[in-house]
Design an enzyme around this catalytic site. Structure first.
Site, PDB file in Angstrom:
ATOM      1  N   PHE A  12       0.861  -1.175   0.000  1.00 19.57           N
ATOM      2  CA  PHE A  12       0.000   0.000   0.000  1.00 19.57           C
ATOM      3  C   PHE A  12       0.904   1.233   0.000  1.00 19.57           C
ATOM      4  O   PHE A  12       1.876   1.281   0.755  1.00 19.57           O
ATOM      5  CB  PHE A  12      -0.900  -0.011   1.234  1.00 19.57           C
TER       6      PHE A  12
ATOM      7  N   ASP B  12       2.481  -5.577   8.170  1.00 12.87           N
ATOM      8  CA  ASP B  12       1.254  -4.782   8.088  1.00 12.87           C
ATOM      9  C   ASP B  12       0.087  -5.756   7.926  1.00 12.87           C
ATOM     10  O   ASP B  12       0.008  -6.480   6.924  1.00 12.87           O
ATOM     11  CB  ASP B  12       1.347  -3.832   6.894  1.00 12.87           C
TER      12      ASP B  12
ATOM     13  N   TYR C  91     -10.612  -0.653  10.985  1.00 14.77           N
ATOM     14  CA  TYR C  91     -11.886  -0.284  10.353  1.00 14.77           C
ATOM     15  C   TYR C  91     -12.257  -1.184   9.188  1.00 14.77           C
ATOM     16  O   TYR C  91     -13.287  -0.983   8.566  1.00 14.77           O
ATOM     17  CB  TYR C  91     -11.870   1.183   9.897  1.00 14.77           C
ATOM     18  N   LYS C  92     -11.454  -2.187   8.907  1.00 19.92           N
ATOM     19  CA  LYS C  92     -11.776  -3.122   7.830  1.00 19.92           C
ATOM     20  C   LYS C  92     -12.480  -4.352   8.424  1.00 19.92           C
ATOM     21  O   LYS C  92     -13.638  -4.291   8.813  1.00 19.92           O
ATOM     22  CB  LYS C  92     -10.511  -3.490   7.056  1.00 19.92           C
TER      23      LYS C  92
ATOM     24  N   ARG D   2     -12.578  -4.957  -7.158  1.00 16.91           N
ATOM     25  CA  ARG D   2     -12.166  -5.582  -5.909  1.00 16.91           C
ATOM     26  C   ARG D   2     -13.387  -5.880  -5.052  1.00 16.91           C
ATOM     27  O   ARG D   2     -14.219  -5.004  -4.791  1.00 16.91           O
ATOM     28  CB  ARG D   2     -11.202  -4.651  -5.156  1.00 16.91           C
TER      29      ARG D   2
END
Length: 394
Positions: free
Chosen positions: A126, A195, A220-221, A369
């Site tokens: 990312f 990560d 938050y995922k 996605r």
């Protein structure tokens, strides 16, 4: 009803995690973007209202002690710990993922010692991780080299200080081999920083089991902590006495209310704290984590793989050959909890899907996605998403 739709009904009827779906606020859309923002757990609004009205509105400053505000970062860290395979006392919650990446990489370089002059970073990571790693390299006087996870073993050497890797590729959903890569990093004498943004809450991680040195992740995922929910930092117990944070704030001082002009770090993972905790977001996260009280990550992983298998099967059945290409690995040991499909007009296709109630996302330049959150997604919704996708691709 099609054969696949009938099969979906059967699989939903057999799904042991089906009752968990009722713990979330859901509507008629097929929500396949939980790998960007998880759905709202149904009990969180009332909990947040209590924090605002009673804890803040009535108790006010007393809530730092009486409502447990002060100890929230480590208390919530211990709630996250079993979801990533860590014993208590090694995770502290607070700040953003980016800030925690910075803390972890700089601290890893400092622990590695002066003779270690190179940082390796996942070339497919990312973007923010790469930006932070580059800044950390400049600040510590190290060089930075970007390599793919597959290239890491050959790139390691006596100069390697730390390696920053993503557990799951955010675009393709590829799951990297954390145990093998961590072992290779350790064999070279370097430290492994992982990560976990796209794996925590979706699959077993095994931080303690596999000897990971430092890890960071968002909440938050797949952990459903809410937009902008605080991230977390894992510091392996054996490293905690040497963990030298580049952001020594008053909250990580051994005696924070002494207001000493000199810094003395708190013991344990607490030295990963920096400033005053974001209480509203943090306590919303704490409430959200309660949906895991009787759910195992192993069960969530089994359902995740079943859902993604079924989605790929439905996509093959409902789309013309060659219209889309899956860039997500077929092998379970190489797959996270998402499916990424490549097609030339992906951006426009995703807009049409969303207008029809199938919510995924688009990644430039050509990737559709779809995230599969096993706690609130079923097989009938999965079949429906693939069927509508097929209709929009004709």
């Amino acid at each position: 009803m099609s054969e696949l739709a009938l099969l979906a009904e059967k699989l939903d009827a057999e799904d042991a995690l089906a009752p968990v779906k009722g713990r979330f606020v859901l509507d008629d859309v097929v929500y396949l973007d939980g790998n960007s923002l998880g759905a709202l757990p149904a009990h969180v609004p009332d909990r947040v209202a209590d924090v605002v009205r009673r804890q803040w509105g009535e108790l006010r400053i007393r809530s730092w002690e009486e409502s447990g505000w002060w100890t929230a970062p480590e208390r919530i860290g211990d709630r996250i710990a079993p979801l990533v395979g860590a014993a208590p006392g090694q995770i502290v919650v607070g700040d953003s993922t980016s800030v925690n990446v910075f803390k972890a990489v700089v601290a890893a370089v400092r622990m590695a010692g002066e003779g270690r002059t190179e940082i390796l970073v996942d070339a497919t990571t990312f973007p923010t991780d790469g930006y932070i790693a580059e800044s950390a390299a400049r600040l510590t006087g190290r060089t930075l080299r970007a390599v793919t996870p597959a290239e890491v073993p050959a790139a390691l050497g006596g100069r390697t200080a730390a390696v920053l890797l993503n557990h799951v590729d955010y675009r393709t959903g590829r799951l990297h081999d954390l145990p093998a890569l961590t072992a290779a990093i350790h064999a070279s004498g370097a430290l492994a920083v992982w990560d976990l943004c796209h794996s925590a809450g979706a699959l077993p991680v095994g931080l303690d089991e596999h000897g990971v040195d430092l890890a960071i992740g968002c909440t938050y995922k797949f952990l459903n902590g809410g937009p902008g929910a605080p991230a977390y930092l894992y510091v392996r117990a054996e490293h905690q006495p040497r963990f030298d944070s580049p952001l020594p704030g008053w909250n990580s001082h051994s005696a924070p209310f002494d207001m000493s002009p000199s810094y003395a770090p708190a013991p344990g993972a607490l030295r990963g704290r920096v400033g005053t905790p974001d209480i509203l977001s943090m306590l919303a996260l704490e409430a959200a984590l309660e949906v895991w009280d009787d759910v195992s990550v192993t069960a969530a992983r089994a359902k995740s793989l079943a859902l993604t298998d079924f989605f790929l099967r439905c996509v093959r059945a409902y789309t013309e050959p060659g219209r889309v290409e899956s860039v997500t690995p077929e092998r379970h040991e190489e797959r996270g909890s998402q499916v990424a499909l490549r097609c030339a007009d992906a951006g426009e296709v995703m807009k049409r899907l969303i207008s029809r109630g199938v919510v995924g996302d688009f990644r430039y330049p050509d990737v559709l996605r779809f995230g599969f959150t096993p706690l609130y997604l079923g097989f009938a919704e999965t079949e429906r998403a693939a069927r509508i996708l097929g209709e929009e691709l004709t």
